[in-house]
Structures are given as C-alpha cells and as structure tokens.
Enzyme design. Structure first.
Site, PDB file in Angstrom:
ATOM      1  N   GLY A 166       1.119   7.327  -5.774  1.00  0.00           N
ATOM      2  CA  GLY A 166       1.446   8.240  -4.676  1.00  0.00           C
ATOM      3  C   GLY A 166       1.891   7.506  -3.416  1.00  0.00           C
ATOM      4  O   GLY A 166       2.863   7.917  -2.763  1.00  0.00           O
ATOM      5  N   ILE A 167       1.216   6.414  -3.080  1.00  0.00           N
ATOM      6  CA  ILE A 167       1.565   5.692  -1.846  1.00  0.00           C
ATOM      7  C   ILE A 167       2.915   4.997  -2.014  1.00  0.00           C
ATOM      8  O   ILE A 167       3.781   5.071  -1.136  1.00  0.00           O
ATOM      9  CB  ILE A 167       0.456   4.680  -1.462  1.00  0.00           C
ATOM     10  CG1 ILE A 167      -0.850   5.420  -1.175  1.00  0.00           C
ATOM     11  CG2 ILE A 167       0.878   3.843  -0.253  1.00  0.00           C
ATOM     12  CD1 ILE A 167      -2.083   4.537  -1.086  1.00  0.00           C
ATOM     13  N   THR A 244      -1.019  -3.078   1.583  1.00  0.00           N
ATOM     14  CA  THR A 244      -1.965  -2.085   2.108  1.00  0.00           C
ATOM     15  C   THR A 244      -2.915  -1.649   0.992  1.00  0.00           C
ATOM     16  O   THR A 244      -3.614  -0.652   1.122  1.00  0.00           O
ATOM     17  CB  THR A 244      -1.241  -0.816   2.624  1.00  0.00           C
ATOM     18  OG1 THR A 244      -0.509  -0.239   1.539  1.00  0.00           O
ATOM     19  CG2 THR A 244      -0.318  -1.104   3.784  1.00  0.00           C
ATOM     20  N   ALA A 245      -2.904  -2.401  -0.142  1.00  0.00           N
ATOM     21  CA  ALA A 245      -3.703  -1.983  -1.304  1.00  0.00           C
ATOM     22  C   ALA A 245      -5.123  -2.549  -1.199  1.00  0.00           C
ATOM     23  O   ALA A 245      -6.007  -1.908  -0.614  1.00  0.00           O
ATOM     24  CB  ALA A 245      -3.003  -2.405  -2.580  1.00  0.00           C
ATOM     25  N   ARG A 246      -5.321  -3.725  -1.716  1.00  0.00           N
ATOM     26  CA  ARG A 246      -6.585  -4.444  -1.560  1.00  0.00           C
ATOM     27  C   ARG A 246      -6.241  -5.920  -1.453  1.00  0.00           C
ATOM     28  O   ARG A 246      -5.360  -6.411  -2.178  1.00  0.00           O
ATOM     29  CB  ARG A 246      -7.506  -4.229  -2.765  1.00  0.00           C
ATOM     30  CG  ARG A 246      -8.175  -2.874  -2.826  1.00  0.00           C
ATOM     31  CD  ARG A 246      -9.223  -2.676  -1.715  1.00  0.00           C
ATOM     32  NE  ARG A 246      -9.875  -1.398  -1.806  1.00  0.00           N
ATOM     33  CZ  ARG A 246      -9.478  -0.307  -1.137  1.00  0.00           C
ATOM     34  NH1 ARG A 246      -8.439  -0.350  -0.331  1.00  0.00           N
ATOM     35  NH2 ARG A 246     -10.143   0.825  -1.255  1.00  0.00           N
ATOM     36  N   ASP A 270      -2.772  -5.183   5.750  1.00  0.00           N
ATOM     37  CA  ASP A 270      -3.779  -4.239   6.236  1.00  0.00           C
ATOM     38  C   ASP A 270      -5.116  -4.502   5.541  1.00  0.00           C
ATOM     39  O   ASP A 270      -6.132  -3.928   5.901  1.00  0.00           O
ATOM     40  CB  ASP A 270      -3.297  -2.806   5.928  1.00  0.00           C
ATOM     41  CG  ASP A 270      -4.261  -1.735   6.431  1.00  0.00           C
ATOM     42  OD1 ASP A 270      -4.715  -1.861   7.586  1.00  0.00           O
ATOM     43  OD2 ASP A 270      -4.564  -0.791   5.676  1.00  0.00           O
ATOM     44  N   GLU A 275     -12.784  -9.019   3.358  1.00  0.00           N
ATOM     45  CA  GLU A 275     -12.962  -8.239   4.591  1.00  0.00           C
ATOM     46  C   GLU A 275     -14.440  -8.182   4.956  1.00  0.00           C
ATOM     47  O   GLU A 275     -15.268  -8.053   4.056  1.00  0.00           O
ATOM     48  CB  GLU A 275     -12.471  -6.798   4.367  1.00  0.00           C
ATOM     49  CG  GLU A 275     -10.992  -6.724   4.192  1.00  0.00           C
ATOM     50  CD  GLU A 275     -10.502  -5.310   3.886  1.00  0.00           C
ATOM     51  OE1 GLU A 275     -11.217  -4.338   4.180  1.00  0.00           O
ATOM     52  OE2 GLU A 275      -9.399  -5.201   3.364  1.00  0.00           O
ATOM     53  N   HIS A 293      -7.567  -3.146   8.176  1.00  0.00           N
ATOM     54  CA  HIS A 293      -7.769  -2.055   7.204  1.00  0.00           C
ATOM     55  C   HIS A 293      -7.790  -0.675   7.886  1.00  0.00           C
ATOM     56  O   HIS A 293      -8.831  -0.020   7.977  1.00  0.00           O
ATOM     57  CB  HIS A 293      -9.061  -2.273   6.396  1.00  0.00           C
ATOM     58  CG  HIS A 293      -9.036  -1.545   5.079  1.00  0.00           C
ATOM     59  ND1 HIS A 293      -9.687  -1.992   3.964  1.00  0.00           N
ATOM     60  CD2 HIS A 293      -8.437  -0.389   4.705  1.00  0.00           C
ATOM     61  CE1 HIS A 293      -9.492  -1.154   2.958  1.00  0.00           C
ATOM     62  NE2 HIS A 293      -8.739  -0.158   3.390  1.00  0.00           N
TER      63      HIS A 293
END
Ligand SMILES: O=CC(=O)O
Length: 336
Positions: A166-167, A244-246, A270, A275, A293
């Site tokens: 979707g992204i 922007t995933a992981r 991101d 993290e 994030h």
C-alpha cells in the site's frame, strides 16, 4: 453471561469514542507490569486468564518486550487475538503466535498516505541536498561556505520501489506528480490495475537501474539486511536511497561506507537499525536526511490507525475473526 476481556497494552490517544464503545461489549483491563519480567510474572499470576483479545501499540514493547518465542508461551490460553496498532509487525513473532493459536492483525491502508508523504519529503530533501544548507542557516552561515553542491530534480528520474504494498503504491502516485517514472520489485508481480503501469523488474535490475531506491518492504527473517555491501555495489553511482520501512532491512554500516565513498549520493531515513540509536556515521554526515521515525506521526493518521485497530478488536469479539489478519496467517485455519 460475563463479557470477554480485552487487554490494553499501550494507550489509546485519539479514538476515545470507539474505545469507549468497546467497553460496552468487553471488560477492558490493563497490566500493572512496568517491565518484561513483571509482565511475565503477571501472566503467570493468572491476572489475564480471561483475556480474549489484546490491543497493542508499537510503544508497548517498552513493557512487554518483543512478542517472541519466549513470551508467547506465557500468554494466557484464553488469548486468541492480538490486534497490533501499526503497519509493521516485526515486534511480533507471528509463527510463535500461530503455534499457540493466536491470530494477529496489523493496520494496513490507514498508514499509506502519511508514510508515503514522508517518503516523498525524504526523496526531495536527499536529491536537493537540503540538509547541509538548512544546518548552515541555523548556524548563522546562510547556505554555508562553500555553498553546497547543486542538487538534482526528481523530474525524469527512475524511482525503484522495493516492496509494492500500500505504501509503495501510494508513493508511486505521488512520485508521478513530481515527474518520476516508477519501476518496482516485489515478491510477486502485481496486476496492471494495482501496479498502475509501473514496470516490474528483478531485484538485480531494480538495484542496477534506479536513480532513487525506496525501501517499502516489511522486516522479517528474509528481508533483514536485504540491502548490504553487495547490493550497494550493483547500484548506479550517485543513487539516492530512502527508507521508511524498518532500519534493519538495510545494513547501516554498509550504507555509511557507501555514502562515505560517494557511491551513494545521499539518503533519507525515517527508520534506523537500533532505534532510537542512530549510527554515528549517519549523524556525522550533513548531507543525509534523518527523521526520527515519524512516518505516521499526524493526528489524522494516528486517529485512523487507532480506529482501524479497534475495529479488529470489535470484530474479534463479535465475529470471532480479525478484519485485517497479517499476511502470514491469511490462509491458516485455526483450531481453537
Ligand atoms: O512504523 C510504523 C508502522 O509500522 O505503522
């Protein structure tokens, strides 16, 4: 008949009305535990023995730790559903849950716009090299001295999307408005309707021919460090990479080396491997765009995500099934 119990792991910040409505059909309980060890003790004490569904947030990992092979056997036998409020569910070992008859849902769709917006922001920022001069301005040096090198336009560039969910598909539409052409690689080729005309290419082809590479795939055992030294070597010199995933889908050490050598022109991140720790080589590099994030960090999207996740809780209670089960469990027939 007594109401089923719902265990709230984390907090409801926005969808208060929808959550209050859950209290009409279930008894909501919260853990007293403040650490993983305490949570396991609380599970053992029988405090959750009537819980049917758990609603969990990304942040609740601070208390429970990962929902992994160690933790799952301690969860009450009554627990049949975990509704995770997030698109990425790498904090949950789905196979361990399946083995204990626990269904898991995530939140797709609701996250798409906000995350793809951050993706676009990172693409533009990294192509234009904005970070260096934005930092110079705050330090009283206007564009910096010497001024940063000229940036690059997105128009006419080939965007390679790794993971066309979707992204990724949302990003493709946004990138088209900036004059970019999209090609993608995915576990399987999408229908023409879904791919919107984007070209399906092999993983190697994607690496070799993209001007900008966007990582939009989930983190799991197969995708951990899917981008590392060997993959950077295949990429065009001057490639821009956004994630922007992981964080752990990319090997950060290898990324820093590829940036330092100039093979990768810039990147926009991101998400990070450990993290909230950020690789010192990224911090020290003024050209890269770093966001802590914040892909879904908007009132509208956080609200949509909570509403969606609460919808899964309601469906579990009322219909005995989740509305958006995770991909790994879509075809599984559960016993209990
Ligand atoms: O990172 C955000 C999410 O997984 O929803």
């Amino acid at each position: 008949m007594s109401k089923p119990q719902v265990l709230l792991l984390g907090e409801i910040e926005h969808a208060h009305k929808e959550w209050a409505a859950i209290s009409e059909i279930a008894d909501v309980i919260e853990p007293k535990a403040r650490s993983r060890a305490e949570f396991i003790e609380e599970c053992k004490s029988g405090a959750f023995d009537k819980v049917l569904v758990a609603y969990r947030t990304f942040q609740s990992v601070a208390i429970t730790g990962m929902i992994d092979e160690e933790l799952v056997p301690h969860l009450p036998k009554s627990l049949k559903f975990i509704a995770h409020n997030g698109a990425g569910y790498d904090q949950i070992d789905v196979h361990a849950c399946t083995a204990h008859d626990i269904r898991v849902s995530n939140v797709p769709t609701a996250v798409d716009d906000a995350t793809a917006d951050v993706n676009m922001f990172l693409i533009l920022g990294a192509l234009r090299g904005f970070n260096t001069s934005m930092m110079a301005l705050r330090n009283g040096h206007w564009k910096g001295s010497p001024p940063p090198p000229l940036g690059h336009d997105p128009q006419g560039k080939v965007l390679g999307i790794l993971g066309m969910g979707g992204i990724g598909r949302n990003l493709m539409k946004k990138a088209a408005a900036f004059g970019m052409t999209t090609q993608y690689h995915n576990r399987s080729k999408l229908s023409d309707e879904l791919s919107g005309g984007a070209k399906y290419v092999s993983f190697d082809e994607l690496l070799k021919t993209s001007d900008v590479l966007s990582l939009n795939l989930p983190l799991n055992k197969n995708t951990h460090h899917i981008i590392s030294t060997k993959e950077f070597e295949k990429m065009k010199k001057g490639v821009v990479i956004v994630n922007t995933a992981r964080g752990a889908v990319m090997d950060e050490d290898a990324l820093v080396k590829a940036l330092d050598s100039g093979h990768v022109l810039s990147c926009g991140l991101d998400v990070f491997e450990e993290e909230p720790k950020v690789h010192p080589g990224l911090i020290a590099n003024p050209h890269v765009m770093l966001v802590p994030h914040m892909g879904t960090w908007t009132v509208e999207t956080q609200t949509k995500m909570e509403v969606w996740c609460i919808g899964n809780v309601r469906s579990a209670i009322e219909a005995g099934k989740l509305t958006s089960p995770v991909a790994e469990q879509k075809d599984i027939i559960f016993q209990g």
